[in-house]
Motif scaffolding. Sequence first.
Motif, PDB file in Angstrom:
ATOM      1  N   ALA A 195       0.806  -1.218   0.000  1.00  0.00           N
ATOM      2  CA  ALA A 195       0.000   0.000   0.000  1.00  0.00           C
ATOM      3  C   ALA A 195       0.843   1.273   0.000  1.00  0.00           C
ATOM      4  O   ALA A 195       0.603   2.169  -0.812  1.00  0.00           O
ATOM      5  CB  ALA A 195      -0.950  -0.012   1.185  1.00  0.00           C
ATOM      6  N   ARG A 196       1.830   1.355   0.899  1.00  0.00           N
ATOM      7  CA  ARG A 196       2.537   2.643   0.995  1.00  0.00           C
ATOM      8  C   ARG A 196       3.324   2.966  -0.267  1.00  0.00           C
ATOM      9  O   ARG A 196       3.235   4.103  -0.773  1.00  0.00           O
ATOM     10  CB  ARG A 196       3.405   2.671   2.247  1.00  0.00           C
ATOM     11  CG  ARG A 196       2.539   2.955   3.469  1.00  0.00           C
ATOM     12  CD  ARG A 196       3.348   3.267   4.695  1.00  0.00           C
ATOM     13  NE  ARG A 196       2.433   3.552   5.783  1.00  0.00           N
ATOM     14  CZ  ARG A 196       2.563   3.097   7.026  1.00  0.00           C
ATOM     15  NH1 ARG A 196       3.578   2.335   7.345  1.00  0.00           N
ATOM     16  NH2 ARG A 196       1.690   3.403   7.940  1.00  0.00           N
ATOM     17  N   ILE A 199       0.691   3.991  -2.842  1.00  0.00           N
ATOM     18  CA  ILE A 199       0.116   5.315  -2.579  1.00  0.00           C
ATOM     19  C   ILE A 199       1.130   6.397  -2.945  1.00  0.00           C
ATOM     20  O   ILE A 199       0.781   7.432  -3.514  1.00  0.00           O
ATOM     21  CB  ILE A 199      -0.331   5.433  -1.105  1.00  0.00           C
ATOM     22  CG1 ILE A 199      -1.584   4.580  -0.877  1.00  0.00           C
ATOM     23  CG2 ILE A 199      -0.616   6.888  -0.724  1.00  0.00           C
ATOM     24  CD1 ILE A 199      -2.024   4.474   0.560  1.00  0.00           C
ATOM     25  N   LYS A 200       2.406   6.110  -2.658  1.00  0.00           N
ATOM     26  CA  LYS A 200       3.429   7.101  -3.015  1.00  0.00           C
ATOM     27  C   LYS A 200       3.480   7.302  -4.525  1.00  0.00           C
ATOM     28  O   LYS A 200       3.653   8.427  -5.012  1.00  0.00           O
ATOM     29  CB  LYS A 200       4.792   6.658  -2.481  1.00  0.00           C
ATOM     30  CG  LYS A 200       5.830   7.738  -2.620  1.00  0.00           C
ATOM     31  CD  LYS A 200       7.112   7.401  -1.934  1.00  0.00           C
ATOM     32  CE  LYS A 200       8.100   8.551  -2.113  1.00  0.00           C
ATOM     33  NZ  LYS A 200       9.438   8.188  -1.717  1.00  0.00           N
ATOM     34  N   LYS A 205       3.263  10.879  -1.738  1.00  0.00           N
ATOM     35  CA  LYS A 205       3.412  10.710  -0.282  1.00  0.00           C
ATOM     36  C   LYS A 205       3.161   9.251   0.061  1.00  0.00           C
ATOM     37  O   LYS A 205       2.439   8.560  -0.664  1.00  0.00           O
ATOM     38  CB  LYS A 205       2.385  11.562   0.463  1.00  0.00           C
ATOM     39  CG  LYS A 205       2.482  13.031   0.197  1.00  0.00           C
ATOM     40  CD  LYS A 205       1.405  13.733   1.011  1.00  0.00           C
ATOM     41  CE  LYS A 205       1.141  15.125   0.488  1.00  0.00           C
ATOM     42  NZ  LYS A 205      -0.162  15.606   0.882  1.00  0.00           N
ATOM     43  N   GLU A 206       3.721   8.822   1.212  1.00  0.00           N
ATOM     44  CA  GLU A 206       3.581   7.408   1.558  1.00  0.00           C
ATOM     45  C   GLU A 206       2.262   7.073   2.239  1.00  0.00           C
ATOM     46  O   GLU A 206       1.948   5.909   2.449  1.00  0.00           O
ATOM     47  CB  GLU A 206       4.757   6.965   2.427  1.00  0.00           C
ATOM     48  CG  GLU A 206       5.953   6.650   1.550  1.00  0.00           C
ATOM     49  CD  GLU A 206       7.266   6.714   2.293  1.00  0.00           C
ATOM     50  OE1 GLU A 206       7.277   7.008   3.498  1.00  0.00           O
ATOM     51  OE2 GLU A 206       8.289   6.483   1.649  1.00  0.00           O
ATOM     52  N   SER A 207       1.537   8.045   2.655  1.00  0.00           N
ATOM     53  CA  SER A 207       0.200   7.771   3.171  1.00  0.00           C
ATOM     54  C   SER A 207      -0.656   8.986   2.900  1.00  0.00           C
ATOM     55  O   SER A 207      -0.142  10.106   2.732  1.00  0.00           O
ATOM     56  CB  SER A 207       0.226   7.451   4.665  1.00  0.00           C
ATOM     57  OG  SER A 207       0.656   8.565   5.382  1.00  0.00           O
ATOM     58  N   SER A 208      -1.938   8.768   2.838  1.00  0.00           N
ATOM     59  CA  SER A 208      -2.849   9.869   2.571  1.00  0.00           C
ATOM     60  C   SER A 208      -4.199   9.528   3.174  1.00  0.00           C
ATOM     61  O   SER A 208      -4.746   8.451   2.921  1.00  0.00           O
ATOM     62  CB  SER A 208      -2.981  10.083   1.061  1.00  0.00           C
ATOM     63  OG  SER A 208      -4.078  10.934   0.812  1.00  0.00           O
ATOM     64  N   MET A 322      11.475   1.784   2.760  1.00  0.00           N
ATOM     65  CA  MET A 322      10.959   2.820   3.658  1.00  0.00           C
ATOM     66  C   MET A 322      12.078   3.666   4.258  1.00  0.00           C
ATOM     67  O   MET A 322      11.851   4.446   5.174  1.00  0.00           O
ATOM     68  CB  MET A 322      10.123   2.184   4.768  1.00  0.00           C
ATOM     69  CG  MET A 322       8.909   1.412   4.255  1.00  0.00           C
ATOM     70  SD  MET A 322       7.833   2.401   3.193  1.00  0.00           S
ATOM     71  CE  MET A 322       7.168   3.552   4.385  1.00  0.00           C
ATOM     72  N   ARG A 348       6.909   2.498  10.790  1.00  0.00           N
ATOM     73  CA  ARG A 348       6.962   2.764   9.341  1.00  0.00           C
ATOM     74  C   ARG A 348       7.269   1.499   8.535  1.00  0.00           C
ATOM     75  O   ARG A 348       7.218   1.510   7.311  1.00  0.00           O
ATOM     76  CB  ARG A 348       8.065   3.785   9.031  1.00  0.00           C
ATOM     77  CG  ARG A 348       8.018   5.052   9.850  1.00  0.00           C
ATOM     78  CD  ARG A 348       7.045   6.069   9.331  1.00  0.00           C
ATOM     79  NE  ARG A 348       7.218   6.349   7.935  1.00  0.00           N
ATOM     80  CZ  ARG A 348       6.213   6.693   7.134  1.00  0.00           C
ATOM     81  NH1 ARG A 348       4.997   6.770   7.596  1.00  0.00           N
ATOM     82  NH2 ARG A 348       6.425   6.943   5.861  1.00  0.00           N
ATOM     83  N   ILE A 350       6.860  -1.718   6.606  1.00  0.00           N
ATOM     84  CA  ILE A 350       5.710  -2.296   5.901  1.00  0.00           C
ATOM     85  C   ILE A 350       5.828  -3.815   5.778  1.00  0.00           C
ATOM     86  O   ILE A 350       5.071  -4.444   5.051  1.00  0.00           O
ATOM     87  CB  ILE A 350       5.531  -1.658   4.506  1.00  0.00           C
ATOM     88  CG1 ILE A 350       6.808  -1.805   3.667  1.00  0.00           C
ATOM     89  CG2 ILE A 350       5.132  -0.200   4.628  1.00  0.00           C
ATOM     90  CD1 ILE A 350       6.654  -1.347   2.219  1.00  0.00           C
ATOM     91  N   LEU A 387      -1.642  -2.038   4.657  1.00  0.00           N
ATOM     92  CA  LEU A 387      -0.694  -0.963   4.935  1.00  0.00           C
ATOM     93  C   LEU A 387       0.549  -1.461   5.652  1.00  0.00           C
ATOM     94  O   LEU A 387       0.474  -2.375   6.428  1.00  0.00           O
ATOM     95  CB  LEU A 387      -1.366   0.126   5.771  1.00  0.00           C
ATOM     96  CG  LEU A 387      -2.314   1.014   5.000  1.00  0.00           C
ATOM     97  CD1 LEU A 387      -3.048   1.933   5.960  1.00  0.00           C
ATOM     98  CD2 LEU A 387      -1.606   1.848   3.956  1.00  0.00           C
TER      99      LEU A 387
END
Length: 387
Positions: A195-196, A199-200, A205-208, A322, A348, A350, A387
């Motif tokens: 996921a991270r 999403i990036k 960004k690594e999360s939203s 990460m 952080r 994953i 995540l």
Amino acid sequence: MKLPFILTVPDKRPLEELHGITTLLVPLRGHTPAPGIKKRVAVAANTLLAVHPDMSLGEIHAPCHGVIKDITTRHIEITCSETPPEGSQPVAPVDLSGLDEQALCSALKELGVSVRPFTRPCKTFVINGLNPEPGMVYAEEVLSSHKEILEAALALVKRLSPATEYVLALPAGSHSSLDGVRNHFVKPEYPISLARPLIKSLTGKESSADITMVRLHDLFGLGLVASSGLPRTRTVLSVQGRNFLVPVGTPVQTLLDAALVSVKPGDTVVLGGAMRGQALSVLRRGIDKDSEALLHIPAKSKPPLEDNPCINCGACIYACPMRLRPNMLSRYAEFEQYEGCTKEYLNRCIECGLCGYVCPACRPMQQYFRNAKKALGIETLQRRLPL
Ligand code: SF4
Ligand code: SF4
């Protein structure tokens, strides 16, 4: 560092169905047997077997006709039969149309669906259409040959989710699509499927808080219910490069036999993918709705993980997507110095498994991290959370 983890396969691999299954071990996750469910009771397919008060866990139903042979805290064992019990009525499909959001959530839970992933607050709803890990090969087939099931699921999602935009993450070059969904292409190299990183790639960004993401596996599971109105009693998973659509509770050994895998003493069978799966200590267990893969690792094909000391080679630091220091994290976790884990941003991690993969000392990095997360109350990925 270039890692050989391509997430696509060149050919589609059909979903094979198994026939003649004689026993199912239907997993329980803290569920309690439904009224009337006890040993030696005959049940028809789709009968309610077990319930759970948590909305994030769907109820459990009989995937086949049969007789309940045993009930433990871990599973309900059913001896399967071809025909329904005498005098039983087939379970009628539920009409999900016209239900308001709350009634729809309740109906889906009763049909065995965990609705939480589909109801999270968000602006953008992302369907992760990549094979999650090396060793999983079902995404291409599900997207291309079972699109109607995904579309049925998506119609329900649009009634449940507050999202205003829908995105399908795909490997570059894919021709798949879903109605009303924007495609987002990525280079299909692990760990972009997590996921991270994904999403990036979408947001930088690594999360939203604006994004929620579900696995293709979850969408397909919802689609099985949406397209039939019947409970979730089947699941799709990859076994040694083949794909199967099987009843929930199919024993691991049955699937290995179907895939012509012979497990010898010293071999390892992994439930899940090559990077994040769990080695099974017993094969007498049934697969659950969330299982995505079974892998067989012959003895001596890779060195065993051991509590060897870190040799400070730094390979894990270069591998970590990460930007963590897995060498330091693993030291703190190994010696239960959890404050150090917090300072090194364990939250952080994953659990991609790349640090353990490259570690020449064969340190059990993921095991350290999962133990430390458990001690610190950080949610782990053991329950396949994305995540
Ligand atoms: S498992 Fe290892 S490589 Fe992956 S995010 Fe965690 S520390 Fe980094
Ligand atoms: S890869 Fe293994 S041996 Fe090398 S620094 Fe990381 S933990 Fe230590």
